[in-house]
Scaffold this motif. Structure first.
Motif, PDB file in Angstrom:
ATOM      1  N   GLY A 251       0.798  -1.222   0.000  1.00  0.00           N
ATOM      2  CA  GLY A 251       0.000   0.000   0.000  1.00  0.00           C
ATOM      3  C   GLY A 251       0.824   1.260   0.000  1.00  0.00           C
ATOM      4  N   THR A 252       2.062   1.197   0.484  1.00  0.00           N
ATOM      5  CA  THR A 252       2.903   2.392   0.521  1.00  0.00           C
ATOM      6  C   THR A 252       3.217   2.888  -0.878  1.00  0.00           C
ATOM      7  OG1 THR A 252       3.870   1.668   2.618  1.00  0.00           O
ATOM      8  CG2 THR A 252       5.072   3.334   1.372  1.00  0.00           C
ATOM      9  N   VAL A 253       3.638   1.992  -1.756  1.00  0.00           N
ATOM     10  CA  VAL A 253       3.965   2.424  -3.115  1.00  0.00           C
ATOM     11  C   VAL A 253       2.698   2.730  -3.903  1.00  0.00           C
ATOM     12  CG1 VAL A 253       4.017   0.106  -4.141  1.00  0.00           C
ATOM     13  CG2 VAL A 253       5.465   1.908  -5.080  1.00  0.00           C
ATOM     14  N   GLU A 254       1.586   2.043  -3.599  1.00  0.00           N
ATOM     15  CA  GLU A 254       0.322   2.376  -4.260  1.00  0.00           C
ATOM     16  C   GLU A 254      -0.078   3.817  -3.935  1.00  0.00           C
ATOM     17  OE1 GLU A 254      -1.525   0.603  -6.255  1.00  0.00           O
ATOM     18  OE2 GLU A 254      -0.760  -1.452  -6.086  1.00  0.00           O
ATOM     19  N   HIS A 255       0.071   4.200  -2.675  1.00  0.00           N
ATOM     20  CA  HIS A 255      -0.248   5.573  -2.283  1.00  0.00           C
ATOM     21  C   HIS A 255       0.731   6.552  -2.933  1.00  0.00           C
ATOM     22  CE1 HIS A 255      -1.545   8.933   0.198  1.00  0.00           C
ATOM     23  NE2 HIS A 255      -0.265   9.166   0.482  1.00  0.00           N
ATOM     24  N   ALA A 256       2.021   6.160  -3.046  1.00  0.00           N
ATOM     25  CA  ALA A 256       3.013   7.043  -3.663  1.00  0.00           C
ATOM     26  C   ALA A 256       2.694   7.297  -5.131  1.00  0.00           C
ATOM     27  CB  ALA A 256       4.408   6.441  -3.513  1.00  0.00           C
ATOM     28  N   ILE A 257       2.227   6.261  -5.830  1.00  0.00           N
ATOM     29  CA  ILE A 257       1.849   6.444  -7.238  1.00  0.00           C
ATOM     30  C   ILE A 257       0.655   7.383  -7.345  1.00  0.00           C
ATOM     31  CG2 ILE A 257       0.908   5.255  -9.258  1.00  0.00           C
ATOM     32  CD1 ILE A 257       2.613   2.857  -8.542  1.00  0.00           C
ATOM     33  N   GLY A 258      -0.370   7.157  -6.502  1.00  0.00           N
ATOM     34  CA  GLY A 258      -1.527   8.053  -6.526  1.00  0.00           C
ATOM     35  C   GLY A 258      -1.169   9.479  -6.169  1.00  0.00           C
ATOM     36  N   HIS A 259      -0.286   9.657  -5.204  1.00  0.00           N
ATOM     37  CA  HIS A 259       0.151  10.997  -4.813  1.00  0.00           C
ATOM     38  C   HIS A 259       0.897  11.677  -5.957  1.00  0.00           C
ATOM     39  CE1 HIS A 259       2.902  13.659  -2.150  1.00  0.00           C
ATOM     40  NE2 HIS A 259       1.786  14.299  -2.452  1.00  0.00           N
ATOM     41  N   THR A 260       1.724  10.924  -6.664  1.00  0.00           N
ATOM     42  CA  THR A 260       2.467  11.495  -7.799  1.00  0.00           C
ATOM     43  C   THR A 260       1.529  11.909  -8.926  1.00  0.00           C
ATOM     44  OG1 THR A 260       4.315  10.032  -7.238  1.00  0.00           O
ATOM     45  CG2 THR A 260       4.354  11.062  -9.411  1.00  0.00           C
ATOM     46  N   GLN A 261       0.576  11.039  -9.234  1.00  0.00           N
ATOM     47  CA  GLN A 261      -0.332  11.340 -10.339  1.00  0.00           C
ATOM     48  C   GLN A 261      -1.271  12.494 -10.006  1.00  0.00           C
ATOM     49  OE1 GLN A 261      -2.096   7.462 -10.770  1.00  0.00           O
ATOM     50  NE2 GLN A 261      -0.625   6.801 -12.320  1.00  0.00           N
ATOM     51  N   ALA A 262      -1.747  12.565  -8.771  1.00  0.00           N
ATOM     52  CA  ALA A 262      -2.733  13.583  -8.409  1.00  0.00           C
ATOM     53  C   ALA A 262      -2.107  14.934  -8.098  1.00  0.00           C
ATOM     54  CB  ALA A 262      -3.552  13.108  -7.209  1.00  0.00           C
ATOM     55  N   THR A 263      -0.878  14.948  -7.647  1.00  0.00           N
ATOM     56  CA  THR A 263      -0.259  16.197  -7.209  1.00  0.00           C
ATOM     57  C   THR A 263       0.803  16.694  -8.179  1.00  0.00           C
ATOM     58  OG1 THR A 263      -0.622  15.510  -4.923  1.00  0.00           O
ATOM     59  CG2 THR A 263       0.898  17.332  -5.278  1.00  0.00           C
ATOM     60  N   ALA A 264       1.733  15.824  -8.549  1.00  0.00           N
ATOM     61  CA  ALA A 264       2.856  16.281  -9.364  1.00  0.00           C
ATOM     62  C   ALA A 264       2.520  16.341 -10.848  1.00  0.00           C
ATOM     63  CB  ALA A 264       4.058  15.359  -9.138  1.00  0.00           C
ATOM     64  N   LEU A 265       1.790  15.357 -11.365  1.00  0.00           N
ATOM     65  CA  LEU A 265       1.604  15.225 -12.809  1.00  0.00           C
ATOM     66  C   LEU A 265       0.222  15.620 -13.288  1.00  0.00           C
ATOM     67  CD1 LEU A 265       3.415  11.799 -13.342  1.00  0.00           C
ATOM     68  CD2 LEU A 265       4.375  14.100 -13.497  1.00  0.00           C
ATOM     69  N   LYS A 266      -0.704  15.885 -12.404  1.00  0.00           N
ATOM     70  CA  LYS A 266      -2.073  16.188 -12.817  1.00  0.00           C
ATOM     71  C   LYS A 266      -2.108  17.451 -13.680  1.00  0.00           C
ATOM     72  CE  LYS A 266      -6.507  15.196 -12.426  1.00  0.00           C
ATOM     73  NZ  LYS A 266      -7.071  13.902 -12.855  1.00  0.00           N
ATOM     74  N   GLY A 267      -2.702  17.327 -14.883  1.00  0.00           N
ATOM     75  CA  GLY A 267      -2.874  18.476 -15.765  1.00  0.00           C
ATOM     76  C   GLY A 267      -1.619  18.943 -16.464  1.00  0.00           C
ATOM     77  N   ARG A 268      -0.514  18.183 -16.389  1.00  0.00           N
ATOM     78  CA  ARG A 268       0.741  18.595 -17.021  1.00  0.00           C
ATOM     79  C   ARG A 268       0.998  17.788 -18.285  1.00  0.00           C
ATOM     80  NH1 ARG A 268       3.946  21.747 -13.708  1.00  0.00           N
ATOM     81  NH2 ARG A 268       3.357  21.772 -11.478  1.00  0.00           N
ATOM     82  N   ARG A 269       1.774  18.398 -19.175  1.00  0.00           N
ATOM     83  CA  ARG A 269       2.229  17.733 -20.389  1.00  0.00           C
ATOM     84  C   ARG A 269       3.712  18.038 -20.558  1.00  0.00           C
ATOM     85  NH1 ARG A 269      -1.705  17.102 -25.469  1.00  0.00           N
ATOM     86  NH2 ARG A 269      -3.481  16.143 -24.392  1.00  0.00           N
ATOM     87  N   PHE A 270       4.426  17.060 -21.124  1.00  0.00           N
ATOM     88  CA  PHE A 270       5.867  17.211 -21.288  1.00  0.00           C
ATOM     89  C   PHE A 270       6.241  16.905 -22.736  1.00  0.00           C
ATOM     90  CE2 PHE A 270       5.055  16.140 -16.881  1.00  0.00           C
ATOM     91  CZ  PHE A 270       5.836  17.062 -16.200  1.00  0.00           C
ATOM     92  N   THR A 271       7.317  17.521 -23.150  1.00  0.00           N
ATOM     93  CA  THR A 271       7.764  17.348 -24.537  1.00  0.00           C
ATOM     94  C   THR A 271       8.713  16.168 -24.709  1.00  0.00           C
ATOM     95  OG1 THR A 271       9.572  18.918 -24.157  1.00  0.00           O
ATOM     96  CG2 THR A 271       7.491  19.803 -25.006  1.00  0.00           C
ATOM     97  N   SER A 272       9.215  15.610 -23.605  1.00  0.00           N
ATOM     98  CA  SER A 272      10.135  14.476 -23.699  1.00  0.00           C
ATOM     99  C   SER A 272      10.145  13.724 -22.375  1.00  0.00           C
ATOM    100  CB  SER A 272      11.563  14.927 -24.053  1.00  0.00           C
ATOM    101  OG  SER A 272      12.095  15.715 -23.007  1.00  0.00           O
ATOM    102  N   ILE A 273      10.642  12.499 -22.451  1.00  0.00           N
ATOM    103  CA  ILE A 273      10.798  11.682 -21.247  1.00  0.00           C
ATOM    104  C   ILE A 273      11.795  12.327 -20.291  1.00  0.00           C
ATOM    105  CG2 ILE A 273      11.789   9.501 -20.428  1.00  0.00           C
ATOM    106  CD1 ILE A 273       9.022   9.056 -21.280  1.00  0.00           C
ATOM    107  N   GLU A 274      12.880  12.859 -20.851  1.00  0.00           N
ATOM    108  CA  GLU A 274      13.901  13.473 -20.014  1.00  0.00           C
ATOM    109  C   GLU A 274      13.342  14.664 -19.227  1.00  0.00           C
ATOM    110  OE1 GLU A 274      15.523  11.019 -23.066  1.00  0.00           O
ATOM    111  OE2 GLU A 274      14.185  12.769 -23.205  1.00  0.00           O
ATOM    112  N   GLU A 275      12.484  15.452 -19.879  1.00  0.00           N
ATOM    113  CA  GLU A 275      11.892  16.595 -19.190  1.00  0.00           C
ATOM    114  C   GLU A 275      11.011  16.140 -18.028  1.00  0.00           C
ATOM    115  OE1 GLU A 275       8.916  20.404 -20.085  1.00  0.00           O
ATOM    116  OE2 GLU A 275       9.409  18.947 -21.676  1.00  0.00           O
ATOM    117  N   GLN A 276      10.238  15.097 -18.235  1.00  0.00           N
ATOM    118  CA  GLN A 276       9.370  14.608 -17.158  1.00  0.00           C
ATOM    119  C   GLN A 276      10.186  14.018 -16.015  1.00  0.00           C
ATOM    120  OE1 GLN A 276       5.349  11.860 -16.566  1.00  0.00           O
ATOM    121  NE2 GLN A 276       6.172  12.238 -18.605  1.00  0.00           N
ATOM    122  N   ASN A 277      11.261  13.286 -16.322  1.00  0.00           N
ATOM    123  CA  ASN A 277      12.098  12.738 -15.261  1.00  0.00           C
ATOM    124  C   ASN A 277      12.791  13.839 -14.463  1.00  0.00           C
ATOM    125  OD1 ASN A 277      11.571   9.977 -15.619  1.00  0.00           O
ATOM    126  ND2 ASN A 277      13.074   9.821 -17.271  1.00  0.00           N
TER     127      ASN A 277
END
Length: 531
Positions: A251-277
């Protein structure tokens, strides 16, 4: 809610006022109980405080609302409560209980009555979950999710890459990376990058049952793929796959994935993999690591500083990744790998072996036990045959050197070696059969005799296998004949012979010699016995 005609609404209102149940109203009117329930709630909201008789929208007399409470109907199953509860504890269903009631006590009620009564008696206890806690450096949880939309290289289309998240269970410090495609090697490389990022490896890693890590999920003994197994062994980590359909274990990593998607990446777009990393690294250092964890009520980075010294030290060199393939040992005792041949002995011809292809070498292993059989440097040119000379069978181009080697002609003797060299110098490769014939004589006759026969053949000028063989057989026959010849008998002793004098003559000689013996005190220089 279905909109009923006015006369049906009036009928429902009237029946409710008389204390009829929703099931009875549904049987009389043919209207669904869900619809009747919705209208009952609507009528209650419209007439919350209407005592006595009320009038409806058309001025007609309406029944009092809310309806006068009536006595609760007792179920026909109530007398049999004890029996039904006992059967429910045995995990029996309503059908079996109804049949037993009819057979044993002549129950006159309907099956639905038993079904409703049993449903009310069943009490489902909520499932209890343990609160997992681990010591620093003990466990890391990993899983895949979806990253933010990213521009696909060479196109104008956006696609969501795979988001890899590795979270240390004690400190909740996470490592995040997005990749376009996943594979067994990519999965192992992401683990290696996570451990390098944390500065050490944990003792256990909890993962999902995805194919990149687990080939065959099993409750007791899951089977991991070879690349992942070798990577874990290289870093001293043990895999602990979660049970199928049991996400609470990680559950710890499941929560970490949800936290990343909802907070860090929500509504964002990137031009490359390197930019997102790069953004994920910045977000982890700036926001995720500095947050106060909701359960522990401590800063994540502070807990990670406690955990970092307790992580396992990393090996000096990184993992050497490989791919596996099964091959059949051909009739030349080799396996074919990328248009090259590699010696596979001691694997028998026709057997299946496991081949591991590294960047600069290959390993040939037993298919059943995984034991290492052979290891070779990887050939750079297609068509290369990696097979030692000692493992090769007859080949005219090589046999001359083999015959003239120390273990063959020279082992017989110098003359045999000289004769073989003369034969090859005269006849070339065609004379190899004569050379083999001379060498094979050493398996049947003494080598000393064969060497003597070769010397005599050189003297005779007849450089022929037949001639050497004939001389050798003659020498062997002579040696055997000498062994079979009778030995000279021993002579009998005699006391009389013309050359033997009588005993008296010898006695007189001994007496004279004793009489002329010099005095021991007299110097030998003054005696004249020598004259």
């Amino acid at each position: 809610m279905n909109v009923l005609k006015p006369h049906l609404q009036t009928t429902i209102l009237t029946l409710l006022g008389k204390g009829a149940t929703q099931r009875e109203i549904a049987r009389i009117t043919g209207v669904s109980r869900h619809t009747i329930r919705a209208y009952a709630q609507r009528f209650a909201a419209e007439r919350p405080n209407c005592p006595g008789v009320a009038t409806d929208s058309v001025g007609q007399t309406a029944p009092p609302w809310p309806p006068t409470p009536v006595a609760t109907t007792v179920s026909a199953c109530e007398p049999h409560r004890t029996f039904i509860e006992a059967q429910l504890r045995l995990q029996r269903n309503a059908t079996a209980i109804y049949q037993d009631l009819v057979d044993q006590v002549a129950f006159a009620g309907a099956y639905n009555s038993v079904k409703r009564f049993a449903g009310r008696l069943r009490q489902k206890e909520p499932e209890q979950f343990d609160r997992l806690s681990f010591v620093p450096g003990e466990e890391m949880q990993v899983d895949y999710g979806e990253g933010a939309p990213t521009l696909v290289p060479g196109t104008e289309r956006y696609r969501k890459p795979r988001l890899f998240v590795a979270t240390l269970r004690y400190s909740r410090r996470s490592f995040r990376r997005v990749v376009w495609k996943s594979s067994q090697q990519t999965w192992a490389e992401l683990h290696e990058q996570a451990w390098r990022h944390f500065g050490g490896s944990c003792r256990y890693v909890v993962l999902d049952n995805l194919k990149e890590g687990v080939l065959k999920p099993d409750l007791y003994e899951p089977k991991l793929n070879a690349v992942y197994t070798a990577t874990l062994a290289h870093y001293g980590v043990v895999a602990d796959p979660a049970r199928v359909r049991d996400p609470n274990r990680k559950g710890t990593v499941e929560h970490a994935i949800g936290h990343t998607q909802a907070t860090a990446l929500k509504g964002r777009r990137f031009t490359s993999i390197e930019e997102q990393n790069a953004f994920l690294d910045h977000w982890e250092r700036t926001w995720a690591a500095t947050r106060i964890h909701g359960t522990e009520r401590r800063q994540v980075q502070a807990m990670f500083e406690e955990e970092r010294p307790l992580l396992q030290p990393l090996p000096v060199s990184g993992m050497q990744y490989f791919t596996e393939a099964q091959r059949t040992v051909c009739d030349d005792s080799c396996v074919r790998v990328e248009h090259c041949s590699y010696a596979a002995r001691p694997a028998p011809i026709g057997s299946r072996v496991l081949v591991r292809l590294f960047a600069r070498r290959i390993e040939i292993r037993d298919l059943a036990t995984q034991a290492l059989l052979r290891s070779h440097a990887r050939a750079e040119r297609p068509g290369t045959v990696v097979l030692p000379q000692a493992e090769r069978v007859f080949n005219p181009s090589r046999e001359t050197r083999r015959i003239l080697a120390q273990a063959k002609a020279k082992a017989i003797g110098p003359d045999a070696s000289r004769l073989c060299e003369m034969l090859f110098a005269i006849e070339g490769r065609v004379g190899q059969r004569k050379l083999w014939g001379i060498v094979s004589l050493g398996e049947r006759y003494p080598k000393r005799l064969i060497d003597c026969a070769c010397a005599r053949a050189i003297t005779d000028g007849l450089h022929s296998y037949r001639h050497v063989k004939a001389i050798t057989e003659r020498l062997v026959a002579d040696a055997l004949a000498a062994l079979d010849a009778p030995q000279q008998a021993e002579l009998a002793l005699t006391q009389e012979h013309p050359l033997i004098r009588s005993a008296d003559v010898y006695a007189e000689l001994f007496a004279r010699g004793a009489a002329q013996t010099p005095n021991p005190t007299t110097p030998r220089s003054f005696t004249h016995d020598h004259e």
